[in-house]
Design a protein around this motif. Structure first.
Motif, short mmCIF file in Angstrom:
data_model
loop_
_atom_site.label_atom_id
_atom_site.label_comp_id
_atom_site.label_asym_id
_atom_site.label_seq_id
_atom_site.Cartn_x
_atom_site.Cartn_y
_atom_site.Cartn_z
N PRO A 255 0.78 -1.24 0.00
CA PRO A 255 0.00 0.00 0.00
C PRO A 255 0.81 1.29 0.00
O PRO A 255 0.23 2.37 0.04
N THR B 229 -7.38 -0.91 -5.88
CA THR B 229 -7.74 0.14 -4.93
C THR B 229 -7.18 -0.17 -3.55
O THR B 229 -7.27 -1.31 -3.08
N VAL B 230 -6.59 0.81 -2.91
CA VAL B 230 -6.10 0.66 -1.54
C VAL B 230 -7.15 1.24 -0.61
O VAL B 230 -7.48 2.43 -0.71
N THR B 231 -7.69 0.41 0.29
CA THR B 231 -8.79 0.87 1.14
C THR B 231 -8.75 0.16 2.49
O THR B 231 -8.14 -0.91 2.62
N ASP B 232 -9.40 0.76 3.47
CA ASP B 232 -9.54 0.12 4.78
C ASP B 232 -11.01 -0.11 5.11
O ASP B 232 -11.35 -0.47 6.23
N ASP B 233 -11.89 0.09 4.12
CA ASP B 233 -13.33 -0.06 4.34
C ASP B 233 -13.96 -0.61 3.06
O ASP B 233 -13.86 0.04 2.01
N PHE B 234 -14.57 -1.79 3.09
CA PHE B 234 -15.11 -2.36 1.87
C PHE B 234 -16.26 -3.32 2.18
O PHE B 234 -16.46 -3.72 3.32
N SER C 82 -20.17 -5.58 5.59
CA SER C 82 -19.24 -4.46 5.51
C SER C 82 -18.11 -4.70 6.50
O SER C 82 -18.36 -5.10 7.64
N ARG D 109 -14.31 -3.19 8.16
CA ARG D 109 -13.39 -2.07 8.37
C ARG D 109 -12.06 -2.65 8.83
O ARG D 109 -12.00 -3.39 9.82
N PRO E 59 -4.82 0.05 5.66
CA PRO E 59 -5.24 -0.08 4.25
C PRO E 59 -4.62 -1.29 3.58
O PRO E 59 -3.48 -1.68 3.85
N ASP F 142 -11.77 -6.17 -7.07
CA ASP F 142 -13.09 -6.77 -7.04
C ASP F 142 -12.98 -8.22 -7.51
O ASP F 142 -12.25 -8.53 -8.44
#
Length: 446
Positions: free
Chosen positions: A262, A312-317, A378, A380, A384, A389
């Protein structure tokens, strides 16, 4: 057409999966002489007049004693037309997690039903799991057709009901093939059966040899989870710093620009090493060591990806989970998420909906997910993580949910994967009636 087919078998207990696989191995002469001798001896000890071909697959002692499959048994065989990697998965409800494991890389699944019972709860559960995992093609093997006197009406009714169910899960009709077989007698497994003159389709092996297979796309964006940093620190390798791992998707060659996630740092690939020497290009499925132009901070758990098409770099998905644990999942649960070679702390912030694979419906905001249930949640994360997908990349769009207290696997997760789109019109009245009749033959599952 690919010369390798990865397939999995699934079905309820005693539907004859292991016998079917054993028949395939036996009739394609893929069994070593000493193994076959051992099966003959074991069968004779049981008082059987003919060899029990399921013993070619059921390797664990507990499996042989109980006559069931518990673990996923992988078998490799080949014909002049194609090579096969086959995962024989368990039928018991409590081993659905093993079915998920076996089907996760399958290009085709053979789903067995007992001709005397037809489509039952576990059949519909497995079909839903296979649809969710994105297995592109299904074969419905209506096994033990000899026990219903090779009756065409029985086969047609089961095939019609299953096709309606598979279509409702999103499969097209040309992606589903129904074949009447007897694994024990060998009808329509490798050789065409004279006992089913009303069936004009291929044998199971003929279908497996000719079904179109989509190979791993080499034009997919490059993905490389780092497993290990190699620094020999010997006199001749003082400046050597390589990053070892398995290419999860796409291809890479020296000169390609990559991004490390990340962190987001960019550089280029200078060399690709393997145990057998240097490569000019590496593709999905190959284990390699990458050397980079810049000495940047990279460690196990990082992802090296195409600079022009990075995840995508994310911490919520959001994700879809196949819940595989005895204890239920509830909102607020604290878990570990293992994605590729990276494991991070996480919290389940919401249970959005649960899929009912029997009724082909969804339940909004369920209070919990129980063993073998499928739901959308969902999550969290504590830090990240680069995510694709699942519909874009099966390998980098999947993850595991782990219990932080004991390290056991709680769920298989698919990033962003929607629950199967339901087509109520595909469930005909005849199919619904047959489903009710079949449900009466078995005890309710969980």
């Amino acid at each position: 057409m690919s010369d390798l087919l990865r397939l999995a078998t699934a079905g309820s207990v005693d539907d004859g999966k292991s016998t079917l696989v054993g028949r395939l191995l036996y009739d394609t002469k893929s069994v070593l002489a000493d193994t076959l001798d051992a099966v003959h001896r074991a069968s004779a000890d049981r008082g059987l007049a003919t060899p029990d071909l399921s013993l070619l697959v059921d390797g664990l002692r507990s499996e042989r004693e109980q006559g069931i499959t518990i673990d996923v048994a992988y078998r490799y065989f080949a014909t002049p037309k194609r090579s096969f990697v086959l995962a024989d998965t368990p039928g018991h409800v409590q081993y659905t997690r093993n079915t998920v494991t076996g089907a996760s890389t399958a290009q085709l699944a053979v789903l067995l039903v007992d001709a005397r019972k037809g489509v039952i709860e576990q059949t519909r559960r497995h079909a839903a799991v296979l649809a969710l995992l994105g297995v592109p093609r299904l074969v419905l093997a209506v096994n033990k057709i000899d026990l219903v006197d090779y009756d065409e009406v029985t086969f047609s009714r089961i095939a019609k009901e299953f096709t309606a169910h598979a279509t409702a899960l999103g499969y097209t009709e040309d992606a589903v093939v129904e074949i009447p077989v007897s694994a024990l007698a060998g009808d329509n497994v490798v050789e065409k059966s004279a006992n089913t003159p009303w069936y004009s389709g291929p044998t199971l092996l003929e279908h497996l040899e000719t079904v179109p297979v989509e190979p791993d796309p080499h034009d997919a964006p490059f993905r490389f989870p780092v497993q290990y940093v190699i620094r020999p620190r010997t006199a001749e390798h003082l400046d050597y710093r390589g990053y070892a791992g398995l290419v999860a998707a796409g291809t890479v060659k020296p000169g390609d620009e990559i991004v490390v996630l990340p962190s987001g740092r960019r550089t280029t690939v200078t060399k690709i090493d393997t145990a057998d020497g240097e490569l000019t290009e590496a593709a999905a499925g190959q284990s390699v060591t990458l050397l980079l132009a810049d000495d940047i901070d990279i460690s196990r758990g990082d992802l090296i990806a195409s600079a022009g098409n990075a995840p995508t770099v994310t911490d919520d998905f959001e994700a879809t989970l196949c819940w595989l644990a005895e204890k239920p999942l509830r909102p607020g649960a604290r878990v570990l998420v293992k994605h590729g070679t990276r494991t991070v702390q996480a919290m389940v912030t919401e249970l959005r909906d649960r899929f009912d694979e029997q009724a082909l419906s969804s339940v909004d905001s369920p209070g919990s997910l129980e063993l073998n249930e499928i739901g959308r949640v969902s999550l969290r994360l504590a830090e990240p993580v680069p995510l694709d997908d699942y519909s874009f990349s099966r390998r980098t769009g999947s993850f595991l949910v782990i219990d932080p207290s004991d390290g056991s696997t709680l769920a298989a997760g698919l990033v962003g994967a929607p629950l199967p789109e339901l087509d109520a019109e595909s469930c005909t009245e005849d199919g619904d009636t047959a489903a009710q009749d079949n449900r009466a033959l078995v005890s309710p599952g969980p």
